[in-house]
Enzyme design. Structure first.
Site, PDB file in Angstrom:
ATOM      1  N   HIS A 140      -3.637   4.481   1.102  1.00 22.68           N
ATOM      2  CA  HIS A 140      -4.103   3.113   0.872  1.00 22.68           C
ATOM      3  C   HIS A 140      -2.968   2.081   1.096  1.00 22.68           C
ATOM      4  O   HIS A 140      -3.041   1.234   1.979  1.00 22.68           O
ATOM      5  CB  HIS A 140      -4.599   2.958  -0.578  1.00 22.68           C
TER       6      HIS A 140
HETATM    7  O1  RIB Z   1      -7.696   1.775  -4.709  1.00 24.68           O
HETATM    8  C1  RIB Z   1      -6.401   2.164  -4.318  1.00 24.68           C
HETATM    9  C2  RIB Z   1      -5.366   1.248  -4.888  1.00 24.68           C
HETATM   10  O2  RIB Z   1      -5.334   1.357  -6.312  1.00 24.68           O
HETATM   11  C3  RIB Z   1      -3.946   1.612  -4.425  1.00 24.68           C
HETATM   12  O3  RIB Z   1      -3.169   0.452  -4.369  1.00 24.68           O
HETATM   13  C4  RIB Z   1      -3.446   2.512  -5.533  1.00 24.68           C
HETATM   14  O4  RIB Z   1      -2.025   2.483  -5.643  1.00 24.68           O
HETATM   15  C5  RIB Z   1      -4.066   1.860  -6.729  1.00 24.68           C
HETATM   16  O5  RIB Z   1      -3.224   0.772  -7.103  1.00 24.68           O
END
Ligand code: RIB
Ligand code: CA
Length: 303
Positions: free
Chosen positions: A240
């Site tokens: 992500h």
């Molecule tokens: O949904 C994924 C996000 O939420 C990423 O940034 C992970 O690190 C959490 O913060």
């Protein structure tokens, strides 16, 4: 070279994003700002310092928000990032300390000192950026670009069927940022769930024979196991936060569409990011990604 402030809630994919950004010559990370999210602010700040020490890098770290703008903090996702936020790999406390000024004042001062030069990459809840805009609205016209990891515009969420973690952790902050007029690019689950780090990578990192490779492999294996538990057979874990960094390095990794994105703030769909064709401001929503090209670039940069 782009001057970057990286706003993090250091958990495991944040750590991967920090390594990717600091190992990419296209970016100069001038500061890291921390937020609660994957753990309490004390943990996410400590974790950011731990990762910098693992990487042998010195970048100033500025401690930020410890709770959402106006609603109670949710339970921390220890099932995904571990009790300590780094896959239970944190040993000793870091030698480095955070700076004396806070994240919000740092963002404001740096953007005003260097108008139209600063790119903000936010990969946690948007609380720090929202507080900065509320405290000093003129920064909206002075920030060069904002790229956030957050939201699930045309796909289902990862916390509820409607909402993605960073947005639902502080929906009011996300709505504030999306409606502010900041030049925002949204790197949401629409694209990040397509960029999976293969399980086999961990053995490659261990085979590197370096302490940092071993640390990152052991840390990431917790995240890998969480993904396998909640998505049996997925075969990897989602990059992500690294993809948000990748989009700043090379926007060619993704295709974008302009939408007016609004955040649902109440009811069952709280935290949902809804794309409206009508209305302003338009923000850039990443809708497609060259996943293999990005993954190869990420892996080539990491250590
Ligand atoms: O949904 C994924 C996000 O939420 C990423 O940034 C992970 O690190 C959490 O913060
Ligand atoms: Ca994050």
């Amino acid at each position: 070279m782009k001057s970057v402030i990286l706003d993090v809630d250091t958990g495991i994919d944040d750590a991967l994003a920090i390594a990717y950004a600091l190992n990419s010559p296209e970016l100069e990370v001038i500061g890291l700002t921390t937020c609660f999210g994957n753990g309490p602010i004390e943990y996410t700040t400590r974790n950011t310092l731990v990762i910098l020490e693992q990487l042998g890098k010195r970048v100033p770290v500025y401690m930020g928000a410890d709770k959402p703008l106006c609603r109670p903090a949710k339970k921390f996702p220890t099932h995904v990032h571990g009790d300590d936020g780094l896959g239970n790999q944190v040993g000793r406390a870091p030698f480095m300390e955070a700076e004396n000024i806070g994240a919000v004042d740092y963002i404001i001062s740096e953007v005003k000192k260097r108008p139209h030069e600063i790119t903000i990459i936010a990969v946690g809840p948007l609380t720090n950026l929202a507080l900065a805009v509320k405290k000093n609205p003129e920064i909206v016209s002075l920030v060069k670009e904002v790229v956030i990891m957050g939201g699930a515009v045309f796909v289902k969420g990862n916390v509820t069927p409607y909402s993605e973690a960073n947005v639902i952790t502080d929906p009011e902050a996300a709505e504030c940022v999306f409606s502010s007029g900041l030049p925002v690019t949204v790197v949401g689950l629409d694209v990040t769930m397509q960029t999976l780090l293969p399980n086999s990578t961990l053995e490659d990192w261990r085979a590197s024979g370096t302490d940092v490779g071993q640390f990152f492999a052991d840390m990431t294996s917790f995240y890998m196991q969480a993904y396998e538990t909640f998505n049996p057979g997925i075969g990897g874990c989602a990059l992500h936060d690294p993809l948000a960094v990748g989009v700043v390095i090379d926007s060619g990794f993704v295709k974008k569409e302009k939408w007016n994105v609004k955040v649902v703030l109440e009811g069952e769909e709280t935290g949902r990011t809804v794309a409206h064709a009508e209305g302003e401001p338009k923000i850039q929503v990443c809708t497609q990604v060259e996943a293999e090209t990005f993954l190869n670039h990420f892996l080539g940069r990491l250590f």
